[in-house]
Design a protein around this motif. Sequence first.
Motif, PDB file in Angstrom:
ATOM      1  N   MET A   1       0.830  -1.200   0.000  1.00  0.00           N
ATOM      2  CA  MET A   1       0.000   0.000   0.000  1.00  0.00           C
ATOM      3  C   MET A   1       0.868   1.255   0.000  1.00  0.00           C
ATOM      4  SD  MET A   1      -2.935   1.151   2.756  1.00  0.00           S
ATOM      5  CE  MET A   1      -1.758   1.654   4.028  1.00  0.00           C
ATOM      6  N   LYS A   3       0.773   5.414   0.747  1.00  0.00           N
ATOM      7  CA  LYS A   3      -0.011   6.450   1.429  1.00  0.00           C
ATOM      8  C   LYS A   3       0.558   7.820   1.084  1.00  0.00           C
ATOM      9  CE  LYS A   3      -1.425   5.791   5.660  1.00  0.00           C
ATOM     10  NZ  LYS A   3      -1.480   5.659   7.149  1.00  0.00           N
ATOM     11  N   GLU A  26       1.206   8.319  11.122  1.00  0.00           N
ATOM     12  CA  GLU A  26       0.628   7.849   9.868  1.00  0.00           C
ATOM     13  C   GLU A  26       1.648   7.255   8.896  1.00  0.00           C
ATOM     14  OE1 GLU A  26      -2.554   7.676   9.181  1.00  0.00           O
ATOM     15  OE2 GLU A  26      -3.152   8.580  11.084  1.00  0.00           O
ATOM     16  N   PRO A  28       3.244   8.377   6.191  1.00  0.00           N
ATOM     17  CA  PRO A  28       2.952   8.470   4.762  1.00  0.00           C
ATOM     18  C   PRO A  28       4.228   8.290   3.946  1.00  0.00           C
ATOM     19  CG  PRO A  28       3.081  10.656   5.704  1.00  0.00           C
ATOM     20  CD  PRO A  28       3.155   9.696   6.858  1.00  0.00           C
ATOM     21  N   ASP A  29       4.052   7.797   2.728  1.00  0.00           N
ATOM     22  CA  ASP A  29       5.182   7.730   1.816  1.00  0.00           C
ATOM     23  C   ASP A  29       5.534   9.111   1.285  1.00  0.00           C
ATOM     24  OD1 ASP A  29       5.622   4.687   1.367  1.00  0.00           O
ATOM     25  OD2 ASP A  29       3.457   4.968   1.269  1.00  0.00           O
ATOM     26  N   THR A 233      -8.480   4.420  -0.138  1.00  0.00           N
ATOM     27  CA  THR A 233      -9.131   5.263   0.863  1.00  0.00           C
ATOM     28  C   THR A 233      -8.796   6.716   0.604  1.00  0.00           C
ATOM     29  OG1 THR A 233      -7.283   5.198   2.447  1.00  0.00           O
ATOM     30  CG2 THR A 233      -8.945   3.445   2.617  1.00  0.00           C
ATOM     31  N   THR A 253      -5.701  12.528   3.490  1.00  0.00           N
ATOM     32  CA  THR A 253      -4.843  11.357   3.331  1.00  0.00           C
ATOM     33  C   THR A 253      -5.498  10.353   2.394  1.00  0.00           C
ATOM     34  OG1 THR A 253      -4.105  11.665   5.624  1.00  0.00           O
ATOM     35  CG2 THR A 253      -3.575   9.568   4.575  1.00  0.00           C
ATOM     36  N   THR A 255      -4.847   6.466   0.232  1.00  0.00           N
ATOM     37  CA  THR A 255      -4.017   5.274   0.082  1.00  0.00           C
ATOM     38  C   THR A 255      -4.312   4.626  -1.260  1.00  0.00           C
ATOM     39  OG1 THR A 255      -5.632   3.850   1.217  1.00  0.00           O
ATOM     40  CG2 THR A 255      -3.880   4.838   2.557  1.00  0.00           C
TER      41      THR A 255
END
Length: 265
Positions: A1, A3, A26, A28-29, A233, A253, A255
């Motif tokens: 996944m 993000k 979180e 995130p990437d 999401t 955010t 995904t």
Amino acid sequence: MMKLATWNVNSIRQRQDHVLDYLAREQPDVLALQEIKCATEIFPVDVFRAAGYDSIVVGQKSYNGVAILTRHPHTVTHTSLPGWETEPPQARYVEIRTCGLVVGNLYLPNGNSGGTPGYESKLAFMEALALHAQAMLKAGQDFILMGDYNVCPTEEDCAPGALSSDDALVRPQTRAAFRRLLWLGLTDALRALHPTGAFYTFWDYQAAAWQRNSGLRIDHALLSPRVAERLLTALPARDERGREQPSDHVPLTITLTPADAGAAD
């Protein structure tokens, strides 16, 4: 996944700890930041590097400013929006390629200040953004254009009474310019998964807007077709607005499912 998130932090110097908390929680990437309100050379690059993120910064003293934080190898593709220039220059766009995606981070002009020229500059930015998106689509690129668009696309994206009908965020020309992006074939990530309902990303500091839930949805992530097929999401991190000394925006955010094996940076 994978993000990704976008967040108008309304001063990185005031919200640095909030951003660090978000990154730790979180992971995130990619995190796209707007309105960092600092010159490039004083952005806290070392702080975020210690948290595991490289910083790609296009800053401006006291105003505007955009940055992308990423955990992955990347290439900078643009430090301004092709086809949109102002004098003096405004730091409102930065773009990278990472994890097989082009990620454009934008801070679109509000359009309510500067009279007619100020609003025309907003529309000019949206025109340049549409042309840039069109060029990337023609080239077959996978991309995300995310950031503070300063656009409420529909009436449902603006709490009743939050804005006057002639506000630059809701004028017919503004909404038409946003729809043009969708008609090119881009997908509004949040509305793809949540077609109706109030999903605000901004609450003014004035008039108890947060307490009354008098908000706006003005932060968006628009996805090119193949990226839209990977969407899992998309939600605003609403609780951020209830923290001590918050930004008036919250992160949006999203995904995605993993890219196909062998996708290049």
